[in-house]
Design a protein around this motif. Sequence first.
Motif, PDB file in Angstrom:
ATOM      1  N   TRP A   1      -6.244  -7.988   9.316  1.00  0.00           N
ATOM      2  CA  TRP A   1      -4.964  -8.108   8.052  1.00  0.00           C
ATOM      3  C   TRP A   1      -5.970  -7.114   7.254  1.00  0.00           C
ATOM      4  O   TRP A   1      -7.698  -7.263   7.000  1.00  0.00           O
ATOM      5  N   SER A   2      -5.518  -5.522   5.743  1.00  0.00           N
ATOM      6  CA  SER A   2      -6.213  -5.310   5.128  1.00  0.00           C
ATOM      7  C   SER A   2      -4.851  -4.967   4.612  1.00  0.00           C
ATOM      8  O   SER A   2      -3.813  -5.335   4.461  1.00  0.00           O
ATOM      9  N   PRO A   3      -5.324  -4.837   3.268  1.00  0.00           N
ATOM     10  CA  PRO A   3      -4.072  -4.177   2.098  1.00  0.00           C
ATOM     11  C   PRO A   3      -3.697  -2.830   2.147  1.00  0.00           C
ATOM     12  O   PRO A   3      -4.292  -2.279   2.529  1.00  0.00           O
ATOM     13  N   LYS A   4      -2.225  -3.282   1.740  1.00  0.00           N
ATOM     14  CA  LYS A   4      -0.883  -1.549   1.877  1.00  0.00           C
ATOM     15  C   LYS A   4      -1.745  -1.092   0.583  1.00  0.00           C
ATOM     16  O   LYS A   4      -0.852  -0.117   0.285  1.00  0.00           O
ATOM     17  N   TYR A   5      -1.328  -2.540  -0.378  1.00  0.00           N
ATOM     18  CA  TYR A   5      -1.396  -1.934  -1.460  1.00  0.00           C
ATOM     19  C   TYR A   5      -2.414  -1.305  -3.088  1.00  0.00           C
ATOM     20  O   TYR A   5      -3.550  -2.519  -2.631  1.00  0.00           O
ATOM     21  N   GLY A   6      -2.678  -0.699  -3.852  1.00  0.00           N
ATOM     22  CA  GLY A   6      -3.898  -0.789  -4.549  1.00  0.00           C
ATOM     23  C   GLY A   6      -3.655  -0.849  -6.140  1.00  0.00           C
ATOM     24  O   GLY A   6      -1.888  -1.975  -6.390  1.00  0.00           O
ATOM     25  N   LEU A   7      -4.457  -0.667  -6.985  1.00  0.00           N
ATOM     26  CA  LEU A   7      -3.806  -2.322  -8.709  1.00  0.00           C
ATOM     27  C   LEU A   7      -2.588  -1.227  -8.682  1.00  0.00           C
ATOM     28  O   LEU A   7      -2.038  -1.902  -9.450  1.00  0.00           O
ATOM     29  N   GLU A   8      -2.390  -0.232  -9.043  1.00  0.00           N
ATOM     30  CA  GLU A   8      -1.469   0.933  -9.326  1.00  0.00           C
ATOM     31  C   GLU A   8       0.346   0.323  -8.806  1.00  0.00           C
ATOM     32  O   GLU A   8       0.922   0.151  -9.490  1.00  0.00           O
ATOM     33  N   ASP A   9       0.191   0.249  -7.622  1.00  0.00           N
ATOM     34  CA  ASP A   9       1.078  -0.407  -7.140  1.00  0.00           C
ATOM     35  C   ASP A   9       1.119  -1.545  -7.756  1.00  0.00           C
ATOM     36  O   ASP A   9       2.602  -1.860  -7.335  1.00  0.00           O
ATOM     37  N   ALA A  10       0.713  -2.262  -7.662  1.00  0.00           N
ATOM     38  CA  ALA A  10       0.825  -3.920  -8.605  1.00  0.00           C
ATOM     39  C   ALA A  10       1.239  -3.941  -9.181  1.00  0.00           C
ATOM     40  O   ALA A  10       2.585  -4.191  -9.513  1.00  0.00           O
TER      41      ALA A  10
END
Length: 340
Positions: free
Chosen positions: A315-324
Amino acid sequence: MKQILITGGAGYIGSHTAVALVNAGFEPIIIDNFSNSNKNVLQGLEAILSKPVKYYEGDCNDRKMMEKIFKENDLQGVIHFAASKAVGESTQIPLTYYSNNINSLIILLETMKEFGVKDIVFSSSCTVYGQPDELPVKETTPRKDAESPYGNTKKICEDILTDHIKSGAEARVIALRYFNPIGAHPSSKIGELPLGVPANLVPFVTQTGAGIREKITVFGDDYNTPDGTCIRDYIHVMDLADAHVKSIEYLADKKNNFFDLFNVGTGNGNSVMEVIKAFEKVSGKPLNYEIGARRAGDIEKVWANTDKVSSVLGWSPKYGLEDALKDAWNWQLHLGKEKV
Ligand code: WQD
């Protein structure tokens, strides 16, 4: 269809996990007592999935209800979110927190044993680390005395699970230690629904942006961090939901007596001021904030070492802070001016 029971499935992380499970070919079954969630979430799920999600209105502390659910369905596993989770509230009503969060896990494990259901993914929290001595924090970093009764219930529940496995139980367990979940489904049909005044940063930010709150107070800028404000690992709730699906899939071919635990964060730390500046960038709106006193119980900085979850679970994150923050803001705009 492989059925997965989601306790607290109408909640913030539970509802996003229901979507991720369907997208991965599972059939989620929700149990929720709606004490900290809203039935509108079920309509949001149906709008996203183009079909309703089967649900039971009930409490995980109700053994008869749990036995009914296990009897009426052919469950492959359980994802256990249902718990009281407000740090501040837990210091005011600790007995309620210990009773609810611990008894519900025990009743769930006993019911799973009674019906031969082996797989459980447990919702734990980075709060078990307290202020870690090493950063980024690893799964092997020693847990500390909890900062709150809420955090202590998470530590106790982890211990219940490891002792259950040590006793030789036919169970396969993964505990996921969350960092700070934020954001919402990109469709804006489900998202975070804090009841009353938000305790957490991002819903307070979006409500301030929407004019529901007059301003946001930054709880202290005199910490030992680059800009003086606290640092956290903010993870998009869709990435967190995906980690639960990966965990259920991972358990499916493990031996019958199994336990492991994983940090689920992005591996990046962001300060409160960085969150505020990122929000202003994605929303195009200046945010009305003031610097205030520190909040009791806050730790200074924590973010995850994610080597294990990426190498073992893939697993690894697909989204960053600005996306969230963009998804959180779109969700707030969808909610409008209503204070939930
Ligand atoms: C983040 C930062 C605040 C509000 C808690 C629980 C954790 C998990 C997530 C359940 C801190 C600052 C906040 C505000 C602020 N919950 N802040 N002004 O405390 O890291 O984690 O929620 O699992 O277990 O401990 O999250 O969002 O409350 O705070 O300055 O109005 O934002 O001081 O530094 P926290 P948070």
